[in-house]
Write a protein that holds these residues in place. Structure first.
Motif, PDB file in Angstrom:
ATOM      1  N   PRO A  25       0.815  -1.217   0.000  1.00  0.00           N
ATOM      2  CA  PRO A  25       0.000   0.000   0.000  1.00  0.00           C
ATOM      3  C   PRO A  25       0.849   1.268   0.000  1.00  0.00           C
ATOM      4  N   GLY A  26       0.434   2.217  -0.799  1.00  0.00           N
ATOM      5  CA  GLY A  26       1.077   3.528  -0.827  1.00  0.00           C
ATOM      6  C   GLY A  26       2.444   3.546  -1.479  1.00  0.00           C
ATOM      7  N   ALA A  27       2.855   2.448  -2.113  1.00  0.00           N
ATOM      8  CA  ALA A  27       4.173   2.399  -2.738  1.00  0.00           C
ATOM      9  C   ALA A  27       4.215   3.332  -3.946  1.00  0.00           C
ATOM     10  N   ALA A  28       5.265   4.116  -4.020  1.00  0.00           N
ATOM     11  CA  ALA A  28       5.451   5.014  -5.155  1.00  0.00           C
ATOM     12  C   ALA A  28       6.298   4.310  -6.203  1.00  0.00           C
ATOM     13  N   VAL A  29       5.810   4.278  -7.404  1.00  0.00           N
ATOM     14  CA  VAL A  29       6.511   3.617  -8.497  1.00  0.00           C
ATOM     15  C   VAL A  29       6.956   4.687  -9.487  1.00  0.00           C
ATOM     16  N   PRO A  30       8.246   4.715  -9.827  1.00  0.00           N
ATOM     17  CA  PRO A  30       8.689   5.665 -10.855  1.00  0.00           C
ATOM     18  C   PRO A  30       7.952   5.417 -12.165  1.00  0.00           C
ATOM     19  N   LYS A  31       7.653   6.497 -12.896  1.00  0.00           N
ATOM     20  CA  LYS A  31       6.871   6.378 -14.128  1.00  0.00           C
ATOM     21  C   LYS A  31       7.558   5.549 -15.200  1.00  0.00           C
ATOM     22  N   ASP A  32       8.882   5.408 -15.091  1.00  0.00           N
ATOM     23  CA  ASP A  32       9.603   4.650 -16.107  1.00  0.00           C
ATOM     24  C   ASP A  32       9.937   3.228 -15.659  1.00  0.00           C
ATOM     25  N   LYS A  33       9.415   2.807 -14.519  1.00  0.00           N
ATOM     26  CA  LYS A  33       9.673   1.464 -13.991  1.00  0.00           C
ATOM     27  C   LYS A  33       8.601   0.508 -14.490  1.00  0.00           C
ATOM     28  N   GLY A  34       9.011  -0.581 -15.130  1.00  0.00           N
ATOM     29  CA  GLY A  34       8.073  -1.562 -15.654  1.00  0.00           C
ATOM     30  C   GLY A  34       7.479  -2.414 -14.548  1.00  0.00           C
ATOM     31  N   VAL A  35       6.193  -2.246 -14.290  1.00  0.00           N
ATOM     32  CA  VAL A  35       5.515  -3.020 -13.249  1.00  0.00           C
ATOM     33  C   VAL A  35       4.264  -3.724 -13.759  1.00  0.00           C
ATOM     34  N   TYR A  36       3.743  -3.312 -14.908  1.00  0.00           N
ATOM     35  CA  TYR A  36       2.497  -3.872 -15.407  1.00  0.00           C
ATOM     36  C   TYR A  36       2.769  -5.024 -16.371  1.00  0.00           C
ATOM     37  N   THR A  37       2.047  -6.131 -16.209  1.00  0.00           N
ATOM     38  CA  THR A  37       2.156  -7.251 -17.147  1.00  0.00           C
ATOM     39  C   THR A  37       1.483  -6.861 -18.458  1.00  0.00           C
ATOM     40  N   ILE A  38       1.681  -7.684 -19.462  1.00  0.00           N
ATOM     41  CA  ILE A  38       1.085  -7.384 -20.767  1.00  0.00           C
ATOM     42  C   ILE A  38      -0.438  -7.382 -20.685  1.00  0.00           C
ATOM     43  N   SER A  39      -1.010  -8.290 -19.889  1.00  0.00           N
ATOM     44  CA  SER A  39      -2.473  -8.320 -19.789  1.00  0.00           C
ATOM     45  C   SER A  39      -2.994  -7.090 -19.064  1.00  0.00           C
ATOM     46  N   MET A  40      -2.265  -6.628 -18.048  1.00  0.00           N
ATOM     47  CA  MET A  40      -2.671  -5.410 -17.341  1.00  0.00           C
ATOM     48  C   MET A  40      -2.575  -4.198 -18.271  1.00  0.00           C
ATOM     49  N   ALA A  41      -1.475  -4.104 -19.012  1.00  0.00           N
ATOM     50  CA  ALA A  41      -1.289  -2.977 -19.932  1.00  0.00           C
ATOM     51  C   ALA A  41      -2.360  -2.990 -21.017  1.00  0.00           C
ATOM     52  N   ALA A  42      -2.655  -4.173 -21.561  1.00  0.00           N
ATOM     53  CA  ALA A  42      -3.672  -4.276 -22.607  1.00  0.00           C
ATOM     54  C   ALA A  42      -5.032  -3.837 -22.075  1.00  0.00           C
ATOM     55  N   GLU A  43      -5.350  -4.257 -20.862  1.00  0.00           N
ATOM     56  CA  GLU A  43      -6.619  -3.864 -20.247  1.00  0.00           C
ATOM     57  C   GLU A  43      -6.675  -2.356 -20.036  1.00  0.00           C
ATOM     58  N   PHE A  44      -5.583  -1.795 -19.584  1.00  0.00           N
ATOM     59  CA  PHE A  44      -5.538  -0.355 -19.312  1.00  0.00           C
ATOM     60  C   PHE A  44      -5.701   0.462 -20.593  1.00  0.00           C
ATOM     61  N   VAL A  45      -5.097  -0.026 -21.681  1.00  0.00           N
ATOM     62  CA  VAL A  45      -5.142   0.688 -22.960  1.00  0.00           C
ATOM     63  C   VAL A  45      -6.432   0.389 -23.720  1.00  0.00           C
ATOM     64  N   GLY A  46      -7.054  -0.749 -23.427  1.00  0.00           N
ATOM     65  CA  GLY A  46      -8.286  -1.106 -24.112  1.00  0.00           C
ATOM     66  C   GLY A  46      -8.049  -1.828 -25.420  1.00  0.00           C
ATOM     67  N   THR A  70       9.591 -12.043 -19.230  1.00  0.00           N
ATOM     68  CA  THR A  70       8.234 -11.500 -19.165  1.00  0.00           C
ATOM     69  C   THR A  70       8.265  -9.992 -19.374  1.00  0.00           C
ATOM     70  N   ARG A  71       7.373  -9.502 -20.219  1.00  0.00           N
ATOM     71  CA  ARG A  71       7.279  -8.062 -20.456  1.00  0.00           C
ATOM     72  C   ARG A  71       6.731  -7.363 -19.220  1.00  0.00           C
ATOM     73  N   ARG A  72       7.293  -6.193 -18.916  1.00  0.00           N
ATOM     74  CA  ARG A  72       6.795  -5.338 -17.837  1.00  0.00           C
ATOM     75  C   ARG A  72       6.698  -3.920 -18.381  1.00  0.00           C
ATOM     76  N   TYR A  73       5.479  -3.389 -18.376  1.00  0.00           N
ATOM     77  CA  TYR A  73       5.213  -2.061 -18.924  1.00  0.00           C
ATOM     78  C   TYR A  73       5.196  -1.023 -17.811  1.00  0.00           C
ATOM     79  N   SER A  74       5.762   0.134 -18.088  1.00  0.00           N
ATOM     80  CA  SER A  74       5.775   1.249 -17.147  1.00  0.00           C
ATOM     81  C   SER A  74       4.596   2.179 -17.422  1.00  0.00           C
ATOM     82  N   GLU A  75       4.395   3.146 -16.532  1.00  0.00           N
ATOM     83  CA  GLU A  75       3.362   4.162 -16.787  1.00  0.00           C
ATOM     84  C   GLU A  75       3.686   4.937 -18.053  1.00  0.00           C
ATOM     85  N   ASP A  76       4.980   5.214 -18.281  1.00  0.00           N
ATOM     86  CA  ASP A  76       5.377   5.900 -19.515  1.00  0.00           C
ATOM     87  C   ASP A  76       5.019   5.058 -20.743  1.00  0.00           C
ATOM     88  N   ASP A  77       5.259   3.741 -20.658  1.00  0.00           N
ATOM     89  CA  ASP A  77       4.891   2.848 -21.772  1.00  0.00           C
ATOM     90  C   ASP A  77       3.393   2.882 -22.014  1.00  0.00           C
TER      91      ASP A  77
END
Length: 126
Positions: A25-46, A70-77
């Motif tokens: 909880p409350g963890a700050a993630v740098p915008k360029d740090k890959g944390v999202y899986t491909i399925s999460m990124a796909a869902e977020f982008v639609g 495994t691919r990890r997408y950042s907020e910037d990605d």
């Protein structure tokens, strides 16, 4: 009889919960740090995961990879993927999007250089 009402969370809320579970909880993630899986990124982008793989193959996005590959997408990605989706919706093809993103990047670099020169000029004596 008691009926529970289903509450549907937005994709952003679902992703926030997943990230919180992963990082705490409350963890700050740098915008360029890959944390999202491909399925999460796909869902977020639609879009579908296969489209994200295609965009990577075309050089439009370069997600980080874990040691296992495994691919990890950042907020910037994800922001870049959302930009790609908007451009596709406007009728551009992937070749046009690639060129446009390249030109936008070059433009941003030139603006930074220009600002650095202006700053140096203001500081220069005389």
């Amino acid at each position: 009889m008691y009926h529970q009402t289903a509450v549907h969370a937005s994709p952003e809320a679902k992703l926030a919960k997943k990230v919180e579970r992963l990082l705490g909880p409350g963890a700050a993630v740098p915008k360029d740090k890959g944390v999202y899986t491909i399925s999460m990124a796909a869902e977020f982008v639609g879009t579908g995961a296969q489209n994200l793989r295609l965009y990577e193959a075309r050089g439009l996005v370069e997600p980080e990879r874990t040691d296992g590959g495994t691919r990890r997408y950042s907020e910037d990605d994800i922001a870049r993927l959302q930009r790609i989706a908007r451009l596709l919706d406007q009728g551009l093809n992937l070749a046009g999007i690639s060129l446009m993103l390249e030109l936008e990047s070059e433009n941003a670099d030139l603006r930074e250089q220009n600002e650095a020169l202006r700053t140096a000029r203001r500081r220069a004596p005389g």
